[in-house]
Structures are given as structure tokens and as C-alpha cells.
Design an enzyme around this catalytic site. Sequence first.
Site, PDB file in Angstrom:
ATOM      1  N   TYR A 143      31.091  46.418  28.942  1.00 28.72           N
ATOM      2  CA  TYR A 143      31.321  45.443  30.011  1.00 28.72           C
ATOM      3  C   TYR A 143      31.955  46.181  31.164  1.00 28.72           C
ATOM      4  O   TYR A 143      32.912  46.931  30.983  1.00 28.72           O
ATOM      5  CB  TYR A 143      32.247  44.341  29.506  1.00 28.72           C
ATOM      6  CG  TYR A 143      32.634  43.307  30.545  1.00 28.72           C
ATOM      7  CD1 TYR A 143      31.749  42.305  30.920  1.00 28.72           C
ATOM      8  CD2 TYR A 143      33.900  43.327  31.132  1.00 28.72           C
ATOM      9  CE1 TYR A 143      32.111  41.354  31.863  1.00 28.72           C
ATOM     10  CE2 TYR A 143      34.264  42.380  32.066  1.00 28.72           C
ATOM     11  CZ  TYR A 143      33.369  41.394  32.432  1.00 28.72           C
ATOM     12  OH  TYR A 143      33.730  40.444  33.362  1.00 28.72           O
ATOM     13  N   ASP A 238      33.570  54.472  33.126  1.00 29.43           N
ATOM     14  CA  ASP A 238      34.410  53.300  33.367  1.00 29.43           C
ATOM     15  C   ASP A 238      35.661  53.505  32.517  1.00 29.43           C
ATOM     16  O   ASP A 238      35.604  53.416  31.286  1.00 29.43           O
ATOM     17  CB  ASP A 238      33.637  52.045  32.949  1.00 29.43           C
ATOM     18  CG  ASP A 238      34.456  50.772  33.141  1.00 29.43           C
ATOM     19  OD1 ASP A 238      35.693  50.865  33.193  1.00 29.43           O
ATOM     20  OD2 ASP A 238      33.850  49.690  33.208  1.00 29.43           O
ATOM     21  N   LYS A 266      43.464  47.967  35.859  1.00 27.84           N
ATOM     22  CA  LYS A 266      44.499  47.603  34.884  1.00 27.84           C
ATOM     23  C   LYS A 266      45.816  48.381  35.058  1.00 27.84           C
ATOM     24  O   LYS A 266      46.614  48.039  35.904  1.00 27.84           O
ATOM     25  CB  LYS A 266      43.938  47.719  33.465  1.00 27.84           C
ATOM     26  CG  LYS A 266      42.732  46.756  33.263  1.00 27.84           C
ATOM     27  CD  LYS A 266      42.444  46.477  31.824  1.00 27.84           C
ATOM     28  CE  LYS A 266      41.126  45.757  31.610  1.00 27.84           C
ATOM     29  NZ  LYS A 266      41.175  44.323  31.571  1.00 27.84           N
TER      30      LYS A 266
HETATM   31  N1  HOZ Z   1      37.080  40.158  30.475  1.00 28.81           N
HETATM   32  C1  HOZ Z   1      38.469  40.455  30.489  1.00 28.81           C
HETATM   33  C2  HOZ Z   1      38.839  41.344  29.359  1.00 28.81           C
HETATM   34  N2  HOZ Z   1      37.908  42.301  28.937  1.00 28.81           N
HETATM   35  C3  HOZ Z   1      39.251  39.171  30.423  1.00 28.81           C
HETATM   36  C4  HOZ Z   1      40.258  39.111  31.458  1.00 28.81           C
HETATM   37  C5  HOZ Z   1      41.092  37.811  31.471  1.00 28.81           C
HETATM   38  O1  HOZ Z   1      40.649  36.787  30.984  1.00 28.81           O
HETATM   39  O2  HOZ Z   1      42.183  37.867  32.008  1.00 28.81           O
END
Ligand code: HOZ
Length: 427
Positions: A143, A238, A266
Site C-alpha cells: 500500500y 516506500d 510518519k
Molecule cells: N492506512 C493507514 C495505515 N496503513 C491507516 C491510517 C489511519 O487510519 O490513521
Amino acid sequence: MKSSSRGLFEEAKKYMPGGVNSPVRAFGAVDATPLFISEARGAKIYDVEGREYIDYLLSWGPMILGHSHPAVIEAINQAARRGTSYGAPTELEIEMARLLVDAFPSLEMVRMVNSGTEAVMSAIRLARGYTGREKIIKFEGCYHGHADSLLVKAGSGVATLGIPDSPGVPRRLAELTITLPFNDTGAVRSAVEQYGDDLACIIVEAVAGNMGVVPPMPGFLETLREITSQHDTLLIFDEVITGFRLTYGGFQNLAGIKPDLTCLGKIIGGGLPVGAFGGKKDIMEKLAPSGPVYQAGTLSGNPVAISAGIATLKILRKGATGYDETNRRTSLLCEGMKELFTKGDIPVCINRIGSMFTVFFTPHPVFDFSSALRSDTKRFGSFFREMLANQIYMAPSQFETSFVSFAHTDEDIEKTLAVCKRALYRI
Ligand code: HOZ
């Protein structure tokens, strides 16, 4: 009357789709009500009902130092007092760029953005602009945020909710994204043979963290480096999750591989919204205003967010023992859980690297998306709910990563294992 998570969730659903601003937070996949959070300190997070939890979600990765670290909060306070946004360059941005360039051997220049999604989306445009090619390769279950080109066989919320391809992504754009199984070098070799001349880039999570944790097999990333170099295709790592998570720098520092572009997010924002992408100078200089590939942002390089990031990185730079200790604690936790599950006769595969881990409810090894999908997600849901009911807060999906921070203690790990031991009899 005191607020409750259940009451707030009902209220939130009136105003926000699904009651949340990011899908997996709704806890749908684990059949639970999301916790509404009031505050967090160190390794602990508190819901609006005043209950304390040991936090292994850590805001999906950024809070490596634990929540509300005093130096980070002080940096945020000081920066905010000087104004929260100028839309003009600051010295802080140079300091941040220097920290990133010094930490990653592959980075010569960087651009700051506001999220990991934005970093990846912009890096892909740059790769296309630089090479003059259109196709990209990504890996199933990886992802890279929610930009159109990348929402194809994606992990994270897309996998959690079982949405194979999102409506709204133009088919003609999705057709430019070729997806291959993670860790399958044979598939990469044939795809590159087939599409090489029109292949702008291969993008990969250096360690997959959005189908649960799936480390690269020895040789996989090396092969990507070799093949992309042979075909003048860019290699993009990534490292939004892995940047500063496993060591000071990225997984690429540990693997000794230099991608052409790297995406970050992050941890580099210290808990505030920040992303970055960077790489070789001749590629980065194709970005506007020095080059023609357009990318911009009103809040990019925001002084408050960058200050939080700088404070975090400076602590991490000093903290090699912090990484060692955190990795040791994560290993203690995972080994402890493995033993308990074995005794309880519940088949699991626990994947861990450094302070990232996922408990997959499957007896088989998990090395790609198909093997991750063989997990018993219902059982994962029961496990998650049992842990949460006993004040242990893990990632709320089989296809996400849980994290340990520098603030977790041996006592936290012991308590978590004690809860896990009891949970086994109820799942
Ligand atoms: N897709 C995000 C983690 N891989 C989720 C982020 C969130 O919901 O804060």
C-alpha cells in the site's frame, strides 16, 4: 454525562462517512466499536471513558518515541509561538533536509510534503516525468497511499475492507499499473522483459507493512535494483513506515541498497502530518521550479510539523541503544506469544522485523499477499477484541502492522503476554 466511545461513534456517523476520517479506524474488520481517544503519554493511550491501554498501534507507526515526548512537545510549543505557517521558506527546512540526506546514503535532495500518500504520488509523477515512460510496477498487498495509480491490489484498508479496485480510479490509469506478487523475482524478470521500454519505475515497500508485516526475502530487493538499473527504470523504495523505524535511516541502510527515489512520512513528522521524497540530484532537479515536473503545497515544510520531526530525529540519532532495546522487547513479546500459541494449539505465523510485528492466524508462512490472505481473519478479530477488552491496543486489522516504541517497558511486555495467555482460551 460522561462521553462513551459507543455514543461518540454513533454521533460521528451522522457527520462523517462511517464515523471516521480514515477507514480502518472504524474497527469494522474486527467487529468492534472504535475507541475515541482523549490523550496519550509514553506507551499508554487513554480513551474518553478514562481507560488506559498499552498502545501497539502508535498512530500507525509515527510515535516511535512514545506519545507526548517532552522534547517533541516543547519543540512544537516553541515553533507555534513563532507562528504556525508562513508559506515561505524557513531555516528549519534546510535543517530537516540535511538530517534526511545525512541519514540516507541514497538521498542527495529532498522535497517535504504533508503525508506519505503525497510523497508517493509525487515520486511516481517525477519518475514518469524523468523517464518519459508511463507504466509502473507495484506489488500485490503493498500500500502506497490512496493516489489513483496506486490503488490497485493494494493492502491496508483496501485489503481490510476487501475492495479489490476502488471505484473512482479511471480504468485507463489503473491499466498503467502492473501488479506482481511480492518476493517473486521470477515474475519481476518476466514483467520487465515485457514492459521494460515503457516502465517508469518499480515501487516497493522496503518491508511490506500493509498486508501485515512481510519482510523481503534475501535477494528480492537486490534483484529489483539490478533489473531496474539494466532497463533505465527508476527504483522507488516506500519507506513511509520503515524510515527511522528499524534503524537511524531506512531499511535500505541495513540492506545496503540505494534506490533512485525514497518516500518517507510518519516518524519524520514526530506525530504531525509530514511526508518527504528524495533521491539523486539529477532526478530531483527535474521538479519545479528547477525542472518541469510540477508539485506544490501550501503547508509543505510547515514550521510546526518540521520542528516536531527535527526534535524526533535528533533524539533518534543519539539513540542506537533505543533501537536495540526496543527490538529486544519486541522479540521478547513475539517469542512469548509464539510459545503461548503453540501451547494453546492455535496455529499462527508471527512475522517480526525490529519493532514491527503481525500475528497472522495461519499455520503457513506468510511471504506475500496470497499467503497473508489465507489467515483466519475472524479469529484475528476475536483475538483483537479480547486483547482490547483487557487494555491492550493492537492494529485493528489482520493486514496492518503493530509497533513497539522506545517508551514500552519490560513490564508492558509481561502484562501483554499475561493478557494474551488468558485470551487464548477465549478465541
Ligand atoms: N492506512 C493507514 C495505515 N496503513 C491507516 C491510517 C489511519 O487510519 O490513521
